[in-house]
Design a protein around this motif. Structure first.
Motif, PDB file in Angstrom:
ATOM      1  N   SER A 200       2.202   1.900  -3.364  1.00 22.06           N
ATOM      2  CA  SER A 200       1.213   2.365  -4.334  1.00 22.06           C
ATOM      3  C   SER A 200       0.987   3.871  -4.227  1.00 22.06           C
ATOM      4  CB  SER A 200      -0.122   1.633  -4.124  1.00 22.06           C
ATOM      5  OG  SER A 200      -0.778   2.076  -2.937  1.00 22.06           O
TER       6      SER A 200
ATOM      7  N   ALA B 137      -4.274  -0.756   4.520  1.00 20.98           N
ATOM      8  CA  ALA B 137      -3.904  -1.971   3.802  1.00 20.98           C
ATOM      9  C   ALA B 137      -4.769  -3.168   4.147  1.00 20.98           C
ATOM     10  CB  ALA B 137      -2.435  -2.309   4.101  1.00 20.98           C
TER      11      ALA B 137
ATOM     12  N   HIS C 180       0.834  -1.205   0.000  1.00 19.30           N
ATOM     13  CA  HIS C 180       0.000   0.000   0.000  1.00 19.30           C
ATOM     14  C   HIS C 180       0.867   1.252   0.000  1.00 19.30           C
ATOM     15  CE1 HIS C 180      -2.434   3.243   1.781  1.00 19.30           C
ATOM     16  NE2 HIS C 180      -3.408   2.707   1.069  1.00 19.30           N
TER      17      HIS C 180
ATOM     18  N   SER D  74       0.484   2.831   7.057  1.00 19.50           N
ATOM     19  CA  SER D  74      -0.334   2.190   6.017  1.00 19.50           C
ATOM     20  C   SER D  74      -1.106   0.981   6.519  1.00 19.50           C
ATOM     21  CB  SER D  74       0.560   1.758   4.842  1.00 19.50           C
ATOM     22  OG  SER D  74       1.102   2.868   4.164  1.00 19.50           O
TER      23      SER D  74
END
Length: 509
Positions: free
Chosen positions: A476, A494, A473, A490
């Motif tokens: 990204s 996630a 995550h 995250s």
């Protein structure tokens, strides 16, 4: 849960499934799943070139191309079209009837280059049946099936890879996508094979689940659903301590950040009350970075015995411990670490500097609710048997755990967790985690899950899975420059939504 079977186990299951459903039905189902992935990868009017070996891997290639729409030029290159099982021959006849062109394998580099003008190449040569090293003319074809130069789909496992160990031959196929059939194979997850697998998809072909479940769980891996089922749920009437109260023993003048990262990992994993015990000289630095966590000071001058007494007293208010991130490597700290571990009865995660001090005192953890979390270098020292050679990770980890009785999480892109039962392979590894401090975050996550009631080995399995999801995550959002703090932040985002249990084709990594 992802079903992971050794090649030998998969052959046994295949034989039983054929007796129930018939080989042709299973091959047709495999072809259907492979064709699904091919359609998603093909551009309109694209050309598909498949290379079929003499076994059922080649039959799956025929079955898949037979199901693709005629708008695509479809060619299967094969050494002996009439060889193999009756199901393979039937798949070839169906492919020809559907307009698939069947040609001999390329005999030289010019013919091979012409064959690979395709938009998409399919490796249906050997799969798990490869005998290494690969002989000609197949070796040259495998080398040419390279995802760095063209799009390649491998059936079951890229040819030239050992499906059990993940060892890679010099001539191995390097795939863009691998569709593994029936069950995952251990070698798909392991380095160096993982780099050659590309995206990994698991295809269900109608094998009865009891046949798969009957095989011994030599290996295991979580999926989103299994992970979510393991994740503790905060009780509606819970207070901050019953919601998870880990104690983090961490930090030094040289590495205060490790304590901060471990504590934040614990908090973002859902702990209700995080206590950090750190040397008195380091405490002001930690308090400048930790607002919600409680920082308690360990005397810099007291004897190791007195410090151990203090830590045991502090831990009486906690439900799990993480020890090691950023601690000093001096003898006094070593005496504190081993003394505390000898007396501690809480579930404990032992990481980083604590592993350094533990290497000659492994006996203090025997029979404890403990997991050690070394990377390969730390494991070399901890195990007393030196550097892990390629292909040795599973055997070395199994030997260490069975000898010492200590559950172990061996870090890496193919992180393993073993407690003497199934060898758990983590499927969420990502290079985004290859940055300083991510291991400290992982220790905090595991400590929180253990403090919330998960058995320590399960906390390690779930923690590694969640840690990888958070890494993905973070990557990204931030294409470059992911740091350990991003992983902690995250964790909530996630968390997966879960999967449809009956998915016939689902992505593993």
């Amino acid at each position: 849960m992802i079903v992971v079977l050794t090649p030998e186990q998969m052959r046994a299951v295949d034989a039983q499934a054929v007796a129930v459903a018939g080989e042709d039905a299973l091959m047709t189902a495999a072809g259907t799943r492979i064709a699904e992935r091919l359609r998603s990868m093909l551009r309109p009017g694209g050309r598909v070139a498949a290379f079929a070996g003499p076994g059922n891997n080649g039959g799956d290639a025929f079955a898949a191309l037979a199901l693709l729409e005629p708008q695509h030029e479809r060619v299967v290159y094969v050494a002996d079209a009439e060889s193999g099982s009756a199901a393979r021959r039937e798949a070839m006849w169906r492919a020809r009837a559907a307009g698939v062109d069947v040609r001999p394998l390329p005999s030289d580099d010019t013919e091979l280059a012409d064959a690979l003008r395709a938009s998409l190449a399919v490796d249906g040569l050997f799969g798990t049946g490869a005998r290494l090293p690969i002989a000609q003319p197949y070796a040259a074809i495998c080398r040419a099936l390279d995802a760095r130069h063209r799009t390649v789909l491998a059936i079951d496992i890229p040819s030239g890879i050992d499906a059990l160990t993940g060892a890679v031959s010099d001539d191995a196929v390097r795939a863009t996508v691998t569709v593994t059939i029936g069950a995952a194979k251990p070698g798909l997850f392991f380095e160096p094979a993982r780099e050659y697998v590309g995206e990994c998809w698991l295809a269900s072909i109608g094998i009865d689940p009891p046949l798969l479940a009957a095989q011994p769980q030599t290996f295991a891996a979580l999926d989103d659903d299994a992970f979510l089922r393991m994740l503790p749920v905060r009780p509606a009437n819970g207070d901050k301590r019953t919601s998870g109260a880990p104690l983090i023993i961490a930090g030094s003048g040289q590495f205060p950040g490790a304590a901060v990262l471990c504590s934040r990992g614990a908090a973002r994993a859902g702990a209700g009350y995080v206590t950090v015990a750190t040397p008195a000289t380091v405490a002001p630095t930690l308090r400048a970075h930790l607002v919600e966590q409680v920082v308690v000071e360990i005397s810099n001058d007291a004897s190791p015995e007195d410090v151990v007494d203090q830590l045991i007293d502090i831990s009486s208010h906690n439900s799990a411990v993480a020890i090691g991130p950023g601690l000093g490597l001096d003898d006094r700290t070593g005496a504190i670490v081993t003394g505390f571990l000898a007396r501690n009865e809480l579930p404990v995660v032992v990481d980083a500097s604590a592993l350094f001090h533990l290497s000659k005192h492994l006996d203090v953890l025997r029979g404890k609710k403990a997991v050690v979390t070394p990377h390969a270098g730390e494991f070399a020292r901890l195990s007393g048997k030196g550097t892990i050679k390629p292909g040795e990770r599973v055997d070395r980890l199994r030997e260490f755990v069975l000898r010492t009785g200590i559950a172990t999480l061996l870090k890496g892109s193919d992180t393993l967790v073993y407690d003497g039962a199934s060898m758990h392979i983590n499927s969420t590894g990502t290079s985004a985690l290859a940055t300083a401090g991510t291991g400290d975050v992982l220790s905090g996550i595991i400590a929180t899950l253990a403090s919330q009631g998960l058995p320590i080995a399960d906390a390690a399995r779930a923690g590694a899975y969640w840690h990888g999801l958070a890494g993905r995550h973070a990557a990204s959002i931030r294409r470059v420059g992911v740091v350990a703090g991003d992983i902690a932040e995250s964790l909530a985002a996630a968390l997966p939504e879960g999967q449809t249990p009956d998915d016939s084709l689902r992505r593993l990594f």
